[in-house]
Design an enzyme around this catalytic site. Structure first.
Site, PDB file in Angstrom:
ATOM      1  N   TYR A 158       7.463   9.736  -3.379  1.00 40.48           N
ATOM      2  CA  TYR A 158       6.600   9.395  -2.650  1.00 40.48           C
ATOM      3  C   TYR A 158       5.625  10.036  -1.611  1.00 40.48           C
ATOM      4  CZ  TYR A 158       5.831   6.046   1.327  1.00 40.48           C
ATOM      5  OH  TYR A 158       4.857   5.055   2.361  1.00 40.48           O
ATOM      6  N   LYS A 162       1.472   9.724  -2.575  1.00 39.14           N
ATOM      7  CA  LYS A 162       0.927   8.907  -0.904  1.00 39.14           C
ATOM      8  C   LYS A 162      -0.239   9.913  -0.599  1.00 39.14           C
ATOM      9  CE  LYS A 162       1.510   5.756   1.407  1.00 39.14           C
ATOM     10  NZ  LYS A 162       0.895   4.191   1.207  1.00 39.14           N
TER      11      LYS A 162
END
Length: 432
Positions: A158, A162
């Site tokens: 993640y 991101k």
């Protein structure tokens, strides 16, 4: 930045990826409240807890996948401004699905950028994360001057995906539209703290559900560990201000928009000791909650005019009130340890009374014979226990019909399984 409250919103068409989510839905509703001409929600889900409110308010809902260019293009056609909130892999079991996190967070963002280029969209606000600069080392009152945490050192997909996506978004700032070179796409990124508020589905539900089961028995990190949070309404305000900061047609303003190509940390401005009262936490989550990291929103205040509209005290009170009301509408019950003791006890009596004494079952029978002396007595105890539980369950059903009718069936089956250990929670609810 001094603009009217609805500058760049009234009469404008917006698209919100992840619009069926907690923050996305709140943003869609606020945009309409401020006079947006049209708000479109693009979400993988056909419905969510906020679907009906969105439909009633007039939001156009598009079910689609940001990993598919056609779905993104269909939702973005004719739009003036995009808020890109859709993401994957933030917490829980999603964190281990690295492939999907990359597909959604990186490939999906590329599709969003391509659609903005294709359809001549002027503004894109990307919702990023603290994790683009945080990787497990303490950060005290950090700001936007901090470098990106090295991509190869991220321990979870993640944070890594991101970070890549945010850099792609910011590097696309100023990109000319495909069909009209006079139109440019201006982009910025909002890096919110942990988000909370009435209806939040990621953090508090995990904590409360495990606490209800009796699994909240330790914490991660020392008492001096601090981090910050952001109330949902404050985050929505920051997103709207960021979209205003990307306007390129403000009278008497020359040059590029103030927010173009910029990133902003957003929080409530108060720091909390953060602990996770649950054993069911993934290794990649440990370093995020066990290390001090909080940031300043000074840049957002100076450039966007962001000041939290809801204080931490007000936000926490609203959130607690929501969950208290929700708790009153749900089935209550004992911890998982009570469940284990009662169910295993009943299974033990059943096996001693009805099953042939083979293998471990012989030990169970011997233990019961030490207490009850004969198999006949064990069988009588089993019949009496089942009859008592059934009687308690029927009583619970009739009582629940009066005090908690929507959960009457649940109270029946829970009391049939647990007996008085369930019934006492129903008595407590009846007294409220």
């Amino acid at each position: 930045m001094h603009l009217s409250a609805n500058e760049g919103i009234e009469g404008v068409r917006f698209a919100v990826t992840g619009g069926q989510g907690f923050v996305g839905a709140a943003l869609c509703l606020e945009l309409l409240h401020r006079g947006a001409r049209e708000v479109r929600s693009l979400d993988l889900r056909a419905e969510s807890p906020w679907s009906q409110r969105l439909i009633d308010a007039g939001v156009r809902t598009f079910q689609g996948d940001i990993r598919k260019k056609d779905d993104v293009g269909r939702a973005f056609r004719g739009v003036d401004c995009v808020f890109h909130l859709a993401s994957y892999g933030m917490s829980g079991k999603e964190m281990v699905q690295t492939g999907r996190a990359d597909e959604v967070n990186i490939n999906g963002t590329c599709n969003v950028l391509d659609a903005c280029h294709e359809h001549g969209i002027r503004r894109l606000v990307y919702v990023s994360t603290y994790n683009v600069v945080f990787g497990g080392k303490p950060i005290v009152n950090g700001n936007e001057a901090l470098p990106y945490f090295p991509i190869e050192d991220h321990v979870d997909a993640y944070g890594r995906s991101k970070s890549i996506a945010e850099q792609l978004v910011l590097k696309s700032n100023g990109r000319q539209a495909k069909g009209d070179k006079s139109i440019r796409l201006y982009t910025c990124a909002i890096r919110p703290a942990a988000i909370y508020g009435p209806g939040e589905q990621r953090h508090l539900p995990r904590i409360l559900s495990l606490a209800k089961l009796g699994l909240a028995f330790f914490k991660i990190g020392g008492p001096d560990v601090k981090t910050d949070w952001v109330y949902v309404d404050n985050l929505v305000l920051a997103l709207i201000l960021a979209s205003m900061g990307l306007l390129d047609d403000i009278p008497d303003r020359k040059g590029t928009p103030v927010a173009a190509g910029q990133a902003y940390f957003i929080c409530d401005g108060k720091f909390y000791s953060k602990w996770i009262p649950q054993p069911l936490i993934l290794p990649a989550e440990v370093y995020k909650v066990g290390v001090t990291h909080y940031f300043s929103y000074l840049k957002a205040r100076e450039e966007l005019g962001y000041v939290p509209m809801v204080s931490p005290q007000e936000g926490l009170a609203a959130t607690i009130s929501y969950w208290q009301d929700r708790k009153r509408r749900e089935l209550d019950g004992p911890t998982i340890f009570t469940w284990l003791v009662v169910i295993l006890g009943m299974l033990g009596v059943f096996s001693a009374a009805c099953l042939p004494p083979v293998g471990p079952l012989k030990w169970i029978l011997d233990i019961h014979l030490l207490v009850f002396r004969s198999v006949l007595v064990i069988r009588l105890v089993l019949v009496m226990a089942v009859a008592l539980h059934f009687g308690e369950a029927m009583y619970a059903w009739f009582l629940a019909k009066k005090v908690d009718p929507r959960n009457a069936t649940g109270w029946f089956w829970q009391t049939f399984a647990l007996g008085i250990f369930s019934l006492r929670y129903l008595f407590k609810r009846a007294r409220e």
